[in-house]
Design a protein around this motif. Structure first.
Motif, short mmCIF file in Angstrom:
data_model
loop_
_atom_site.label_atom_id
_atom_site.label_comp_id
_atom_site.label_asym_id
_atom_site.label_seq_id
_atom_site.Cartn_x
_atom_site.Cartn_y
_atom_site.Cartn_z
N ILE A 16 3.84 2.36 -11.92
CA ILE A 16 3.24 2.96 -13.11
C ILE A 16 4.13 2.64 -14.31
O ILE A 16 5.34 2.91 -14.29
CB ILE A 16 3.11 4.49 -12.97
N ASP A 21 1.82 3.30 -20.12
CA ASP A 21 0.49 3.71 -19.67
C ASP A 21 0.43 5.21 -19.42
O ASP A 21 -0.58 5.86 -19.70
CB ASP A 21 0.10 2.95 -18.40
N GLU A 81 -4.85 10.07 -12.13
CA GLU A 81 -5.89 9.84 -11.13
C GLU A 81 -5.45 8.79 -10.11
O GLU A 81 -5.64 8.96 -8.91
CB GLU A 81 -7.19 9.41 -11.80
N LYS A 82 -4.83 7.71 -10.59
CA LYS A 82 -4.32 6.68 -9.69
C LYS A 82 -3.28 7.25 -8.73
O LYS A 82 -3.29 6.95 -7.53
CB LYS A 82 -3.68 5.53 -10.50
N ILE A 83 -2.40 8.08 -9.27
CA ILE A 83 -1.33 8.65 -8.44
C ILE A 83 -1.90 9.61 -7.41
O ILE A 83 -1.47 9.61 -6.25
CB ILE A 83 -0.30 9.35 -9.34
N GLN A 84 -2.88 10.42 -7.79
CA GLN A 84 -3.49 11.35 -6.84
C GLN A 84 -4.21 10.60 -5.72
O GLN A 84 -4.11 10.96 -4.55
CB GLN A 84 -4.46 12.28 -7.57
N LEU A 85 -4.93 9.54 -6.08
CA LEU A 85 -5.59 8.70 -5.06
C LEU A 85 -4.55 8.08 -4.14
O LEU A 85 -4.71 8.05 -2.92
CB LEU A 85 -6.42 7.62 -5.73
N PHE A 86 -3.48 7.60 -4.72
CA PHE A 86 -2.40 6.95 -3.96
C PHE A 86 -1.76 7.93 -2.98
O PHE A 86 -1.49 7.59 -1.83
CB PHE A 86 -1.37 6.40 -4.95
N ASP A 144 0.81 -1.22 0.00
CA ASP A 144 0.00 0.00 0.00
C ASP A 144 0.85 1.27 0.00
O ASP A 144 0.31 2.38 -0.08
CB ASP A 144 -0.96 0.01 1.19
N SER A 201 -5.81 8.61 -16.61
CA SER A 201 -6.06 7.52 -15.66
C SER A 201 -4.88 7.33 -14.72
O SER A 201 -5.04 7.10 -13.51
CB SER A 201 -6.34 6.22 -16.40
N CYS A 202 -3.66 7.42 -15.26
CA CYS A 202 -2.47 7.27 -14.42
C CYS A 202 -2.39 8.38 -13.38
O CYS A 202 -2.07 8.13 -12.21
CB CYS A 202 -1.21 7.27 -15.29
N LEU A 223 3.38 2.31 -5.64
CA LEU A 223 2.50 2.25 -6.81
C LEU A 223 3.37 2.16 -8.06
O LEU A 223 4.17 3.05 -8.33
CB LEU A 223 1.62 3.50 -6.89
#
Length: 247
Positions: free
Chosen positions: A200, A204, A214-219, A195, A211-212, A198
């Motif tokens: 990447i 991608d 967004e994943k990084i910001q959530l992470f 957790d 999308s990448c 991440l």
């Protein structure tokens, strides 16, 4: 710029020619993220200043002298152009109203890096983009257990080809293939909890940037901003090459 006392500190780790500069620029479009490229002041000075209990004028001046000395040995002093003069840095630190410790001083110096994104009013997340600290990932985690790592990975053939194209690799494919493995092994085989890292893929990031991001910001736990890739400052020569290929 207002430096939040609870600012979080994270890393982008990768090989060269793997999109780390592009990601660094994209993240700096976020109003609450300060992403710094290969100027990790904390780890440059940690051994000498981490355990200092009192930072008086003499100690602060010595710290700044040491910083410029170290930066002067990196790429012929290129990184010194990112900072103001020694005098300005020392005055900024001495004018800080709250008690000083090494971590606060590093944050103050970071806040003076010459870039338009330092005009942000509220920084909550600091991201250090590094391509030379892969082997220290477990040590960084041990020192700062809450630190998160965005790990950028690029296909080995494309990475080696790009490095050769930009004269940042030896013209020996066997050597560079081995180097690619050795550089990425510490990242992939690290003992860090899942957790906190991440992965990447460069491909991608280029083909599905939104999308990448967004994943990084959530992470990283920051507010989701949908248009981070809209700033033309984020466009790099390599990205333009990739976009031309898609056409």
């Amino acid at each position: 710029m207002n430096l939040n006392k609870n600012i979080t500190n994270h890393y982008i780790l990768s090989r060269n020619r793997s999109g780390s500069t592009l990601l660094n620029n994209l993240l700096n479009n976020h109003p609450n993220i300060l992403s710094i490229s290969e100027l990790n002041i904390y780890w440059l000075l940690k051994c000498d200043y981490e355990n200092v209990n009192q930072f008086d004028t003499i100690t602060i001046k010595k710290l700044i002298d040491d910083l410029f000395f170290v930066l002067g040995k990196k790429r012929d002093g290129f990184y010194m152009f990112m900072l103001p003069s020694k005098v300005e840095l020392i005055e900024t630190i001495l004018n800080h109203k709250n008690p000083l410790d090494f971590l606060i001083i590093c944050r103050i110096i970071n806040s003076k890096i010459k870039a338009t994104f330092n005009e942000k009013k509220q920084i909550t997340t600091l991201v250090n983009k590094e391509i030379s600290l892969n082997h220290l990932i477990d040590k960084i985690h041990h020192h700062s257990p809450k630190t998160k790592f965005v790990l950028l990975v690029r296909n080995h053939r494309a990475n080696i080809y790009s490095s050769l194209k930009f004269n940042s690799a030896r013209k020996n494919y066997i050597y560079e293939a081995k180097r690619w493995t050795l550089d990425l092994k510490p990242l992939i085989k690290s003992n860090i909890p899942q957790d906190l890292k991440l992965i990447i893929k460069y491909e991608d990031l280029i083909l599905d940037t939104g999308s990448c991001l967004e994943k990084i910001q959530l992470f990283l736990g920051v507010k989701i901003i949908e248009n981070l890739s809209s700033n033309p400052l984020a466009i790099t020569t390599e990205l333009l090459d990739e976009l031309a290929k898609k056409k």
